[in-house]
Design a protein around this motif. Structure first.
Motif, short mmCIF file in Angstrom:
data_model
loop_
_atom_site.label_atom_id
_atom_site.label_comp_id
_atom_site.label_asym_id
_atom_site.label_seq_id
_atom_site.Cartn_x
_atom_site.Cartn_y
_atom_site.Cartn_z
N LYS A 148 18.41 16.02 -46.93
CA LYS A 148 19.33 15.01 -46.35
C LYS A 148 18.86 13.69 -45.75
O LYS A 148 18.98 12.56 -46.02
CB LYS A 148 20.54 15.64 -45.51
N GLY A 168 19.14 10.83 -48.04
CA GLY A 168 20.38 10.38 -47.49
C GLY A 168 20.43 8.87 -47.17
O GLY A 168 21.31 8.22 -47.03
N TRP A 222 21.92 7.38 -49.83
CA TRP A 222 23.18 7.69 -50.44
C TRP A 222 24.46 7.00 -50.36
O TRP A 222 24.56 6.24 -49.30
CB TRP A 222 23.35 9.32 -49.99
N TRP A 275 27.20 11.49 -49.84
CA TRP A 275 27.14 12.23 -48.79
C TRP A 275 28.43 13.33 -48.89
O TRP A 275 28.24 14.54 -48.31
CB TRP A 275 27.40 11.47 -47.47
N LEU A 320 26.75 12.50 -41.02
CA LEU A 320 25.23 12.20 -41.65
C LEU A 320 24.59 13.14 -40.98
O LEU A 320 24.94 13.62 -40.03
CB LEU A 320 25.27 10.61 -41.40
#
Length: 681
Positions: A168, A172, A175, A180, A650
């Motif tokens: 992640k 991420g 993303w 997410w 997040l």
């Protein structure tokens, strides 16, 4: 009552052990790499244009969860081929439907939990054993297993696979919100444990909460070395929170302030080493001399036995309940890994390294010298809670109590004032009214807490202790902190892009906003700090708070490491180990500053009993708090709170970059502290 609870817990243990043979088949993975490859091939043939890497991740994740009881390998291959969603529009539609379903499920289970714990958590009158029994029940304990049985879990795992924290953090950064949200959907079914373990864990948690909620000290019954009472007759304080806050409050007293702090500290030591007489816990029937550890009734000594190692048995109960999950987590195969790499999304060794760096900083010894000078005496161990950098530390508590008791005679008065509080903090009227409408204030049995909603139709709960004479300043200060949690909980539920993103990366981030609110408590009482050094003092106050809680967190982490090395330990053995660990942490990081060795005070926190490995979140929360405050100096407060806490779940690294444009670090607070030290010394 305690005997009945122990019996219930034993029955749960015996019953769950009887399930072991039945559960064996659910721990055996039967899908081989070849089977996964066959499933991937079938899906790829069905959807030639599909991203094969995504297919592989989904199939392998589903395979890691499939057990013999779910069907044969051929059944697995067929399931994957039939249920993989290769069309992006269909996938978004399915995601939206499942988000609505999960919101309803999680929201109603959360409401049931609140209802079943109502009498335990709120001031509804005397507790009965039946209250403990219902609070220990988890209505949602079987949800995961049910969803494996009906294959919904596999549908999610196949199409919304689980990403590790490391993945992640890396992926991420680029993303979209939807990506997410899909990843957070994948977090729902990332492991598979029997529902009985969830039920057992809930029972252990309820028992620990009950133990802590009723661990009150009747301060008016304490006698000092001269046989005199120092505290009001009706003062009853919960360990450890209220004891700590009373100790802090006495920095503002010129008469008996030091003596009051010293006797509170002795009480704390007795609680930690379990030499406290059992008769004086949650009872005002006896007088107690903490220094001599003598109990009196009608002025005459009475026989009193120490509390058994109950405190440490509660910790062991938690440890064994959590350890039972280990075989069902192939990667995060210890409670320590699940708490840090899983829940906090930061590996434990990284947390410890960050704490070691901070606790070894030279600014701490320099700050200790400033405190010593301000107190006009040598530092005492309880000065880890030195409160003199705050504006309120110079204001007598009686004055603050008079204000808060008048303003908030009961929970409803506080609830009715939430809109005004938010508007005073800069929120627009419409937003303030909305946030306040989503929060209910309750009178807590314990010290207080914030309990968020899990669906938009429900409200967040603000719980704080409110005596009959009205809310005292300690309760108000806690309430403002908890209100910060509630505001975060409401924003991060209602304003995030997708339901599966609701919340924050971990509880350190909600603690940060709670600290931001708590720091403004006097401002909200219309009491301004005109001290020209207030920014420097505020920096050192945060530095000292981080110092204290990081030390406590080190003890908590090392205690859990010790239990994993000694899984069959007794409560007495854990007590002795914890005392030794607390002394070692003190000697390494605190003795050089305080000039005193072998103190055990870092082991006093009640979180160690009813919130395992939660304490590091406070330390991270303080660091995040400081970086947020620095950000708010150049950005409008309320709009930025709304923007930042709508980022959702997040990872900590990505969240910090999006929130304030910087990674989480010790350096900002240490640099600012050095500037403050140079100014004040």
């Amino acid at each position: 009552m305690k005997q009945l609870l122990s019996l219930i817990f034993v029955l749960i243990l015996v019953w769950s052990c009887g399930q072991k043979a039945k559960e064996t088949s659910t721990t055996q993975m039967i899908i081989t790499e070849k089977h996964s490859g066959d499933a991937i091939q079938k899906i790829s043939e069905k959807f030639p244009e599909i991203n094969r890497q995504n297919v592989e991740k989904g199939v392998r994740h589903a395979a890691s969860l499939w057990r013999q009881t779910d069907g044969t390998a051929e059944d697995f291959i067929s399931f994957c081929a039939d249920n993989y969603i290769g069309n992006s529009e269909e996938k978004q539609m399915v995601f939206t439907k499942m988000s609505d379903y999960f919101e309803s499920l999680f929201g109603h289970f959360n409401k049931m939990l609140l209802d079943l714990r109502k009498n335990m958590d709120l001031q509804t009158g005397p507790l009965h054993p039946v209250d403990h029994m219902f609070s220990a029940y988890s209505a949602g304990a079987h949800l995961n297993n049910d969803f494996y049985d009906n294959k919904i879990a596999f549908l999610v795992a196949l199409n919304f696979p689980f990403y590790s924290a490391e993945e992640k953090n890396e992926l991420g950064k680029n993303w979209s919100d939807q990506e997410w949200a899909y990843a957070r959907m994948g977090d729902i079914f990332n492991s598979r444990a029997p529902s009985e373990l969830n039920q057992k864990s809930a029972a252990v948690s309820a028992e620990a909460d009950a133990y802590i909620a009723e661990y009150n000290i009747y301060m008016g019954k304490l006698l000092d070395k001269n046989g005199k009472t120092l505290f009001p007759e009706n003062m009853v304080l919960l360990s450890h929170w209220n004891l700590r806050d009373e100790l802090k409050a006495n920095y503002a007293l010129s008469e008996n302030g030091f003596e009051k702090q010293a006797i509170i500290y002795r009480v704390m030591q007795r609680i930690i080493d379990q030499s406290i007489p059992e008769k004086v816990i949650n009872s005002g029937e006896y007088n107690w001399k903490p220094y001599e550890n003598e109990v009196l009734q009608n002025g005459k000594p009475v026989e009193a036995t120490p509390e058994p190692a109950t405190r440490y048995q509660k910790i062991i109960n938690y440890f064994r309940a959590f350890k039972a999950f280990d075989p069902y987590h192939p990667v995060l195969n210890t409670a320590i890994k699940r708490s840090f790499s899983g829940y906090m999304q930061i590996p434990q060794n990284e947390v410890e390294a960050l704490f070691h760096e901070f606790l070894s900083a030279p600014q701490l010894k320099q700050t200790g010298e400033i405190i010593k000078k301000r107190l006009g005496r040598d530092l005492q161990p309880w000065d880890i809670w030195y409160d003199g950098f705050k504006a309120r530390s110079s204001i007598p508590e009686e004055k603050l109590n008079a204000i808060t008791r008048t303003r908030y005679p009961d929970a409803m008065a506080l609830e009715n004032d939430l809109v005004n509080i938010l508007e005073n903090l800069g929120f627009e009227n419409e937003k303030a009214a909305f946030l306040a409408s989503q929060i209910t204030v309750d009178a807590a049995r314990g010290s207080g807490h914030a309990w968020g909603a899990s669906m938009k139709e429900e409200k967040a709960r603000l719980r704080t202790r409110i005596p009959d004479e009205g809310m005292d300043y300690k309760g108000y200060n806690i309430a403002v902190h908890e209100f910060g949690h509630n505001v975060e909980q409401t924003i991060s539920l209602h304003d995030v892009p997708y339901y599966t993103m609701n919340g924050v990366p971990n509880t350190a981030f909600t603690e940060a906003l709670a600290f931001v609110f708590q720091e403004r408590d006097l401002f909200l009482l219309n009491m301004k700090d005109e001290n020209p050094d207030k920014e420097y003092l505020k920096t050192l106050d945060i530095l000292w708070s981080v110092y204290e809680i990081m030390g406590v967190s080190m003890v908590d982490m090392q205690m859990w490491k010790w239990m994993y090395s000694n899984p069959d330990c007794t409560a007495e053995e854990l007590k002795n180990a914890t005392l030794e660990i607390s002394k070692n942490v003190w000697n390494k990081y605190f003795a050089p500053v305080f000039g005193i060795e072998d103190q055990t005070i870092l082991a006093v926190y009640s979180h160690m009993i009813n919130s395992p490995m939660y304490l590091p979140n406070y330390a991270y929360g303080h660091l995040i708090h400081f970086q947020l405050e620095e950000h708010f100096k150049s950005h409008p407060f309320a709009p930025e709170v709304e923007r930042i806490f709508a980022l959702g779940q997040l990872t900590p690294e990505v969240w910090m970059q999006k929130a304030v444009g910087q990674p989480l670090s010790n350096q900002p607070i240490l640099d600012a502290a050095q500037e403050a030290i140079d100014h004040l010394l």
